[in-house]
Design an enzyme around this catalytic site. Structure first.
Site, PDB file in Angstrom:
ATOM      1  N   ARG A 102       0.880  -1.183   0.000  1.00 50.85           N
ATOM      2  CA  ARG A 102       0.000   0.000   0.000  1.00 50.85           C
ATOM      3  C   ARG A 102       0.907   1.219   0.000  1.00 50.85           C
ATOM      4  NH1 ARG A 102      -5.468   1.817   3.092  1.00 50.85           N
ATOM      5  NH2 ARG A 102      -6.239   0.268   1.647  1.00 50.85           N
ATOM      6  N   HIS A 129      -6.996   0.980  -6.889  1.00 48.82           N
ATOM      7  CA  HIS A 129      -7.374   0.143  -5.734  1.00 48.82           C
ATOM      8  C   HIS A 129      -8.127  -1.087  -6.278  1.00 48.82           C
ATOM      9  CE1 HIS A 129      -7.928  -0.941  -1.680  1.00 48.82           C
ATOM     10  NE2 HIS A 129      -8.743  -0.005  -1.253  1.00 48.82           N
ATOM     11  N   GLN A 132     -10.437  -3.432  -4.085  1.00 47.37           N
ATOM     12  CA  GLN A 132     -11.695  -2.786  -3.706  1.00 47.37           C
ATOM     13  C   GLN A 132     -12.717  -2.928  -4.834  1.00 47.37           C
ATOM     14  OE1 GLN A 132     -12.432  -1.211  -0.650  1.00 47.37           O
ATOM     15  NE2 GLN A 132     -14.477  -1.417  -1.526  1.00 47.37           N
ATOM     16  N   ASP A 222     -16.882   7.898  -2.123  1.00 49.87           N
ATOM     17  CA  ASP A 222     -15.591   7.731  -1.437  1.00 49.87           C
ATOM     18  C   ASP A 222     -15.309   9.073  -0.767  1.00 49.87           C
ATOM     19  OD1 ASP A 222     -13.063   6.941  -0.592  1.00 49.87           O
ATOM     20  OD2 ASP A 222     -12.140   6.997  -2.586  1.00 49.87           O
ATOM     21  N   CYS A 262     -16.513   2.536  -0.204  1.00 50.59           N
ATOM     22  CA  CYS A 262     -15.384   1.640   0.092  1.00 50.59           C
ATOM     23  C   CYS A 262     -15.014   1.689   1.570  1.00 50.59           C
ATOM     24  CB  CYS A 262     -14.194   2.009  -0.774  1.00 50.59           C
ATOM     25  SG  CYS A 262     -13.704   3.743  -0.620  1.00 50.59           S
ATOM     26  N   ARG A 290     -14.338  -7.756   1.210  1.00 49.28           N
ATOM     27  CA  ARG A 290     -12.892  -7.599   0.989  1.00 49.28           C
ATOM     28  C   ARG A 290     -12.173  -8.902   1.345  1.00 49.28           C
ATOM     29  NH1 ARG A 290     -10.280  -2.741   0.576  1.00 49.28           N
ATOM     30  NH2 ARG A 290      -8.608  -4.193   0.037  1.00 49.28           N
TER      31      ARG A 290
END
Ligand code: CP
Ligand code: NVA
Length: 303
Positions: A102, A129, A132, A222, A262, A290
């Site tokens: 990340r 991402h 996601q 988001d 998300c 996830r």
């Protein structure tokens, strides 16, 4: 060597394959069936940014499959100067069977993967991402039954989450609508790149949020300021205010529209409490998924 740095690394058919495999592992998990197909395998995660869902879902997933997870910050791993990034990648990939990174810079993940001897997964960069987005399409499929011809409307910043979602929607036959203010839209060349992989993909920009949600099966939010953009928070609050998902905006959407996010959410900014906590919200199914996508992805990459 298979990596997942962005969804551009895999084909649309492989996107569908990972989602289907994750759904089937999820139904086994619901019946309390866990198969240790990755016994003794090691996941190493190295993060430059905070995380709740990504870190814990990947760690849980590897344990479910019989393996184990290790975590390091970028300082501990020495990504920036203790030794060369390439040497960190060469060494860690001798120990680990899969690495999740990340980062801020997407290029860092590309550079790491270029010399890694094990698969690398992007657990979020400034640009993408992918895990996601796979999760979001699995969740929409569960909520609506059949994805084909459905419409996903993303309101807010055309960021890492929005771009990955656009690719994944195209791969799965879902119409993607972006409703963003000037200066925060996804570049047309990015949509063109998606159309090259999925000819006929429906990718639309509609800056008016009321018009945008009219045909929505799901509306997606988001944060307005992503990790690394905190200094722009106040400026962005003003620019993005018309894109808040609240009861008034959702009254313009079809009955039965789903709300997706998300997470983490800034309640009272991009979404109101009544919507994120209301009956249309499927955000915690998304969060759980996830873990199911992580299991599907590990199985797909490593088995
Ligand atoms: N959605 C998501 O990636 O959450 P975290 O930042 O908590 O991992
Ligand atoms: N766009 C957000 C997503 C967080 C999961 C960020 O990059 O901070």
């Amino acid at each position: 060597m298979k990596h997942l740095l962005s969804l551009f690394d895999i084909t649309p058919a492989q996107t569908a394959e990972i989602i289907e495999l994750s759904a089937s592992l999820k139904s086994e998990w619901k019946q309390r069936q866990l198969k240790p197909t990755l016994l003794g395998r090691v996941l190493l995660q190295i993060y430059e940014k905070p995380s709740l869902r990504t870190r814990v879902s990947f760690e849980t997933a590897i344990v479910h499959l019989g393996g184990a997870g290790l975590f390091m910050t970028e300082k501990e791993a020495g990504l920036h100067g203790r030794e060369s990034l390439a040497d960190v990648a060469r060494v860690t990939s001798r120990f680990a069977d899969v690495v999740v990174l990340r980062t801020f810079s997407h290029q860092l993940i590309e550079d790491f993967a270029a010399v890694s001897s094990c698969p690398v997964i992007n657990g979020l960069s400034d640009d993408f991402h992918p895990c996601q987005a796979l999760t979001d399409l699995l969740t929409l499929q569960e909520a609506t039954g059949d994805l084909s011809g459905k419409t996903m409307v993303y309101l807010g910043d055309g960021n890492n989450v929005a771009k990955s979602l656009a690719i994944c929607c195209a791969d799965m036959g879902v119409n993607f609508v972006l409703s963003a203010p000037d200066g925060y839209q996804i570049e047309p060349s990015f949509f063109d790149k998606i159309r090259q992989r999925v000819p006929g993909a429906s990718l639309v920009t509609e800056p008016d949020p009321i018009k945008a949600v009219k045909q929505a099966d799901a509306v997606y939010a988001d944060v307005w300021a992503s990790m690394g953009q905190e200094a722009e928070t106040e400026k962005r609050k003003k620019i993005f205010a018309p894109y808040q998902i609240n009861a008034k905006l959702l009254a313009a959407a079809p009955q039965g529209v789903k709300f997706m996010h998300c997470l983490p959410a800034k309640r009272g900014l991009e979404v109101t409490d009544e919507i994120i906590d209301g009956p249309q919200s499927i955000v915690f199914d998304q969060a759980e998924n996830r873990m199911h996508i992580a299991r599907g992805l590990f199985s797909w990459l490593l088995e």
